[in-house]
Design a protein around this motif. Structure first.
Motif, PDB file in Angstrom:
ATOM      1  N   LEU A 128       0.849  -1.201   0.000  1.00  0.00           N
ATOM      2  CA  LEU A 128       0.000   0.000   0.000  1.00  0.00           C
ATOM      3  C   LEU A 128       0.877   1.240   0.000  1.00  0.00           C
ATOM      4  N   ASP A 129       1.316   1.630  -1.180  1.00  0.00           N
ATOM      5  CA  ASP A 129       2.185   2.801  -1.281  1.00  0.00           C
ATOM      6  C   ASP A 129       1.364   4.083  -1.140  1.00  0.00           C
ATOM      7  N   GLY A 130       1.920   5.020  -0.420  1.00  0.00           N
ATOM      8  CA  GLY A 130       1.212   6.299  -0.234  1.00  0.00           C
ATOM      9  C   GLY A 130       0.256   6.264   0.934  1.00  0.00           C
ATOM     10  N   SER A 131       0.426   5.266   1.834  1.00  0.00           N
ATOM     11  CA  SER A 131      -0.599   5.065   2.865  1.00  0.00           C
ATOM     12  C   SER A 131      -0.707   6.232   3.846  1.00  0.00           C
ATOM     13  N   SER A 254       1.764  10.530  -3.798  1.00  0.00           N
ATOM     14  CA  SER A 254       1.384   9.119  -3.763  1.00  0.00           C
ATOM     15  C   SER A 254       1.874   8.579  -5.111  1.00  0.00           C
ATOM     16  N   PHE A 269       7.447  11.721 -13.318  1.00  0.00           N
ATOM     17  CA  PHE A 269       7.329  11.734 -11.858  1.00  0.00           C
ATOM     18  C   PHE A 269       8.717  11.455 -11.295  1.00  0.00           C
ATOM     19  N   TYR A 271      11.413  11.400  -7.634  1.00  0.00           N
ATOM     20  CA  TYR A 271      11.793  11.648  -6.252  1.00  0.00           C
ATOM     21  C   TYR A 271      13.313  11.654  -6.215  1.00  0.00           C
TER      22      TYR A 271
END
Ligand code: AFP
Length: 341
Positions: A128-131, A254, A269, A271
């Motif tokens: 669950l990425d971005g939780s 997210s 996108f 990071y």
């Protein structure tokens, strides 16, 4: 959106809109090689089922008191949410016990989980990425990658999972957004399915998604700009020039949602690494590599700023890396800025 709708409308991008109702199960069966055993298709179907269960629980999270913290710290030193734990348990349960998966690597687990010594696949995933966004009702996603073991006559060894993304045979994500989408590639294009909640099936929405020629967005957390290398800021200045088409910043925070929007509308996108954290935040094995695999299959690419993300050989399962994924020309350009060419 469902392709049961009389007119689902044109796809927003390169890609073919589904004209017939095709379930994911049917699509996987129709698109596997003639000599395939079907076990990869069944594995992808297992992950799609996990996605349905996680989607159901995510939707009801506020009602079922799943919004809180689990009180544990995951291997990344991040606080686990109850939904992280639930999603990890669902993935483990569905990936175990069918003789398909030998080893599972999860963001939420400190070490590889040995499931079945003789099974053919290794699955890496972020359940669950971005939780950290769930409490505020923002989209989250499950990211996965699948490797095929090369030697099944011996028990699994780190050589089975510490592998570059080039060895992936399939990767994808489930996006829990305004609708739930399953997006995957098994090396022959990127295909997207929307969960029709009324019938509980993922139905084909677009096949062969490609990045559009004109990228619309860039997605970077600009509040971190003071910590970036100078080249990153020069890249952003270049994006803002009048003669550069991509000047609009959109950042959800997210990764799956940011990646998905840019896949549909074009963009990159990223990071980046930071002065005090040159390795960045995202993980190579179950975030960077699967997203780079999808990007490449859609005509884009992924880089850590120096080299192709798919060529990096991981040395540990939770290794971090700077990540830039999306439109090929933007990623190429970003590498030039980072290295002052
Ligand atoms: P969480 O899973 O802790 O919410 O982190 C999400 C994430 O790994 C990725 O999905 C985002 O792109 C990124 O972190 C956002 O990080 P910043 O808040 O530092 O921009």
């Amino acid at each position: 959106m469902s392709n049961l709708d009389p007119d689902p409308g044109p796809p927003p991008v390169g890609g073919t809109a589904a004209e017939k109702i095709v379930t994911i199960e049917r699509f996987l069966a129709d698109h596997q090689p003639a000599d395939a055993t079907g076990s990869l298709s069944r594995l992808l179907d297992d992950i799609a089922l996990a996605g349905k269960l996680i989607a159901g629980r995510t939707r009801r999270a506020g009602l079922t008191e799943m919004l809180g913290k689990a009180g544990e710290i995951n291997p990344q030193g991040e606080e686990q949410k109850l939904m992280d734990v639930y999603a990890d348990n669902v993935m483990t349960s569905l990936l175990s016990g069918h003789g398909r998966v030998s080893v599972i690597i999860s963001e939420e687990q400190p070490a590889p989980m040995l499931v079945d010594e003789s099974a053919p696949y290794v699955v890496v995933h972020d359940p669950l990425d971005g939780s950290s966004n769930i409490d505020s009702n923002v989209s989250v996603g499950t990211i996965f990658g699948i490797y095929r073991r090369e030697n099944r006559t011996i028990p699994p060894t780190p050589a089975d999972w510490l592998r570059p993304g080039r060895d992936l045979i399939a990767a994808g994500y489930v996006l829990y957004g305004t609708s739930t989408m399953f997006v995957y590639s098994a090396g022959q294009g990127v295909h997207a399915f929307t969960l029709d909640p009324e019938v509980g099936e993922f139905l084909l929405t677009w096949s062969d998604l490609r990045y559009p020629a004109e990228p619309a967005y860039y997605s970077l957390n600009l509040s971190s700009a003071p910590q970036w290398e100078k080249g990153m800021s020069r890249f952003v200045e270049w994006l803002h020039r009048d003669d550069t088409p991509t000047s609009t910043q959109r950042y959800i925070g997210s990764a799956v949602a940011d990646f998905h929007r840019n896949l549909l509308h074009g963009g990159v996108f990223g990071y980046p690494g930071e002065v005090d954290r040159p390795e960045g935040k995202l993980r190579l094995l179950y975030e960077g590599a699967p997203l780079a695999f999808l990007a490449e299959q859609a005509g884009g690419r992924g880089s850590d700023g120096v080299q192709d993300l798919l060529d990096i050989h991981p040395t540990s399962i939770h290794q971090r890396t700077p990540v830039f994924v999306g439109d090929r020309h933007l990623v190429d350009r970003l590498e030039e800025f980072l290295f002052g060419v």
